[in-house]
Design a protein around this motif. Structure first.
Motif, PDB file in Angstrom:
ATOM      1  N   ALA A  82       0.767  -1.282  -0.044  1.00 32.72           N
ATOM      2  CA  ALA A  82       0.068  -0.048  -0.083  1.00 32.72           C
ATOM      3  C   ALA A  82       0.973   1.186   0.015  1.00 32.72           C
ATOM      4  N   LEU A  83       2.197   1.302   0.543  1.00 30.46           N
ATOM      5  CA  LEU A  83       2.777   2.472   0.587  1.00 30.46           C
ATOM      6  C   LEU A  83       3.778   2.561  -0.805  1.00 30.46           C
ATOM      7  N   THR A  84       3.465   1.548  -1.661  1.00 28.48           N
ATOM      8  CA  THR A  84       4.307   1.687  -3.014  1.00 28.48           C
ATOM      9  C   THR A  84       3.831   3.046  -3.627  1.00 28.48           C
ATOM     10  N   ASP A  85       2.437   3.379  -3.745  1.00 30.22           N
ATOM     11  CA  ASP A  85       2.090   4.409  -4.556  1.00 30.22           C
ATOM     12  C   ASP A  85       2.600   5.831  -3.892  1.00 30.22           C
ATOM     13  N   LEU A  86       2.507   5.950  -2.574  1.00 31.57           N
ATOM     14  CA  LEU A  86       3.105   7.244  -2.032  1.00 31.57           C
ATOM     15  C   LEU A  86       4.578   7.520  -2.144  1.00 31.57           C
ATOM     16  N   LEU A  87       5.451   6.134  -2.053  1.00 31.95           N
ATOM     17  CA  LEU A  87       7.156   6.413  -2.205  1.00 31.95           C
ATOM     18  C   LEU A  87       7.306   6.471  -3.497  1.00 31.95           C
ATOM     19  N   TYR A  88       6.765   5.900  -4.542  1.00 28.91           N
ATOM     20  CA  TYR A  88       7.325   6.041  -5.848  1.00 28.91           C
ATOM     21  C   TYR A  88       6.682   7.127  -6.754  1.00 28.91           C
ATOM     22  N   GLN A  89       5.783   8.004  -6.249  1.00 32.92           N
ATOM     23  CA  GLN A  89       5.395   8.956  -6.651  1.00 32.92           C
ATOM     24  C   GLN A  89       6.145  10.312  -6.322  1.00 32.92           C
ATOM     25  N   CYS A  90       6.947   9.780  -5.220  1.00 28.80           N
ATOM     26  CA  CYS A  90       8.007  11.046  -4.665  1.00 28.80           C
ATOM     27  C   CYS A  90       9.192  11.144  -5.795  1.00 28.80           C
ATOM     28  N   THR A  91       9.551  12.222  -6.418  1.00 27.69           N
ATOM     29  CA  THR A  91      10.365  12.509  -7.497  1.00 27.69           C
ATOM     30  C   THR A  91      11.843  12.590  -6.699  1.00 27.69           C
ATOM     31  N   THR A  92      11.850  12.397  -5.269  1.00 26.61           N
ATOM     32  CA  THR A  92      13.115  12.516  -4.666  1.00 26.61           C
ATOM     33  C   THR A  92      14.071  13.951  -5.132  1.00 26.61           C
ATOM     34  N   CYS A  93      13.249  14.975  -5.278  1.00 23.53           N
ATOM     35  CA  CYS A  93      13.819  16.159  -5.749  1.00 23.53           C
ATOM     36  C   CYS A  93      14.616  16.808  -4.715  1.00 23.53           C
ATOM     37  N   GLY A  94      14.285  16.465  -3.405  1.00 22.23           N
ATOM     38  CA  GLY A  94      15.176  16.995  -2.165  1.00 22.23           C
ATOM     39  C   GLY A  94      14.708  18.368  -1.695  1.00 22.23           C
ATOM     40  N   GLN A  95      13.620  18.959  -2.553  1.00 24.55           N
ATOM     41  CA  GLN A  95      13.166  20.399  -2.114  1.00 24.55           C
ATOM     42  C   GLN A  95      12.725  20.250  -0.423  1.00 24.55           C
ATOM     43  N   CYS A  96      12.107  19.374  -0.005  1.00 25.23           N
ATOM     44  CA  CYS A  96      11.668  19.147   1.350  1.00 25.23           C
ATOM     45  C   CYS A  96      12.520  19.319   2.199  1.00 25.23           C
ATOM     46  N   THR A  97      13.568  18.493   1.941  1.00 21.78           N
ATOM     47  CA  THR A  97      15.038  18.697   2.803  1.00 21.78           C
ATOM     48  C   THR A  97      15.181  19.992   3.016  1.00 21.78           C
ATOM     49  N   GLU A  98      15.480  20.469   1.746  1.00 21.05           N
ATOM     50  CA  GLU A  98      16.131  21.989   1.731  1.00 21.05           C
ATOM     51  C   GLU A  98      15.287  23.075   2.685  1.00 21.05           C
ATOM     52  N   GLN A  99      13.980  22.851   2.627  1.00 24.27           N
ATOM     53  CA  GLN A  99      13.146  23.581   3.422  1.00 24.27           C
ATOM     54  C   GLN A  99      12.894  23.316   4.905  1.00 24.27           C
ATOM     55  N   CYS A 100      13.282  22.144   5.329  1.00 16.34           N
ATOM     56  CA  CYS A 100      13.134  21.422   6.584  1.00 16.34           C
ATOM     57  C   CYS A 100      13.973  22.023   7.554  1.00 16.34           C
ATOM     58  N   VAL A 101      13.584  22.780   8.574  1.00 15.52           N
ATOM     59  CA  VAL A 101      14.441  23.192   9.808  1.00 15.52           C
ATOM     60  C   VAL A 101      14.789  22.178  10.677  1.00 15.52           C
ATOM     61  N   VAL A 102      14.035  21.053  10.689  1.00 13.30           N
ATOM     62  CA  VAL A 102      14.517  19.974  11.743  1.00 13.30           C
ATOM     63  C   VAL A 102      15.878  19.004  11.100  1.00 13.30           C
ATOM     64  N   CYS A 103      15.800  18.940   9.749  1.00  9.72           N
ATOM     65  CA  CYS A 103      16.537  18.310   9.049  1.00  9.72           C
ATOM     66  C   CYS A 103      18.129  19.065   9.094  1.00  9.72           C
ATOM     67  N   HIS A 104      18.042  20.237   9.085  1.00 10.77           N
ATOM     68  CA  HIS A 104      19.445  21.089   9.122  1.00 10.77           C
ATOM     69  C   HIS A 104      19.893  20.908  10.709  1.00 10.77           C
ATOM     70  N   ILE A 105      19.064  20.712  11.493  1.00 13.66           N
ATOM     71  CA  ILE A 105      19.350  20.941  13.031  1.00 13.66           C
ATOM     72  C   ILE A 105      20.149  19.344  13.355  1.00 13.66           C
ATOM     73  N   ASN A 106      19.384  18.366  12.973  1.00  9.26           N
ATOM     74  CA  ASN A 106      19.862  16.816  13.072  1.00  9.26           C
ATOM     75  C   ASN A 106      20.737  16.233  12.217  1.00  9.26           C
ATOM     76  N   ASP A 107      21.121  14.993  12.174  1.00 12.81           N
ATOM     77  CA  ASP A 107      21.826  14.351  11.361  1.00 12.81           C
ATOM     78  C   ASP A 107      21.665  14.732   9.974  1.00 12.81           C
TER      79      ASP A 107
END
Length: 163
Positions: A82-107
């Motif tokens: 059931a997770l296939t649809d969600l995970l494989y529609q993501c383009t892995t462009c990385g914009q979410c990571t660039e915008q995420c404050v938490v990701c920049h604070i943690n590992d």
């Protein structure tokens, strides 16, 4: 452990490696709507292509990826087809990571982009995934190419020798 130029490989991570970032998410929606971008340009913008493509449905969003991972980690949700649809529609462009404050604070490796890659690899280990991708993998092991052609025919495209 696999060592890469920038440290260990994402494939050496475990779901627990993401726990600090997953728990740190305070649902600010920067990963979906680009709040930082809006503050700079003044224009409302959606940074998550997954969210935008699916008519801004929150189920299909980078934020939901964190929440799904949290459910797997703490609520006993199982990785399933059931997770296939969600995970494989993501383009892995990385914009979410660039915008995420938490990701920049943690590992820096415990981010949404790597989470998607990690969950995809876990799905493949369990035999789930996009059927054609699984077929390619099987064919590569059998015939040493992803083109669904026989290994013995690999030189057939060359013209015959002139004598």
């Amino acid at each position: 452990m696999t060592t890469k130029k920038n440290g260990p490989s994402v494939y050496d991570l475990t779901l627990e490696s993401f726990s600090k970032s997953i728990n740190g998410c305070f649902i600010c929606r920067n990963c979906m709507k680009g709040t930082h971008q809006r503050a700079i340009t003044g224009e409302p913008e959606t940074v998550c292509t997954l969210y935008e493509y699916n008519g801004r449905d929150k189920i299909y969003s980078s934020q939901n990826l964190w929440q799904t991972a949290k459910s797997i980690l703490y609520s006993g949700m199982k990785i399933s087809p059931a997770l296939t649809d969600l995970l494989y529609q993501c383009t892995t462009c990385g914009q979410c990571t660039e915008q995420c404050v938490v990701c920049h604070i943690n590992d820096h490796r415990a981010n949404q982009y790597n989470l998607v890659e990690f969950l995809r690899s876990e799905m493949v280990k369990k035999g789930y995934g996009i059927p054609i991708h699984l077929k390619f993998g099987e064919h590569i092991q059998k015939e040493h190419n992803p083109y669904i052609e026989k290994h013995t025919d690999r030189w057939n495209w060359l013209p015959t020798k002139k004598e």
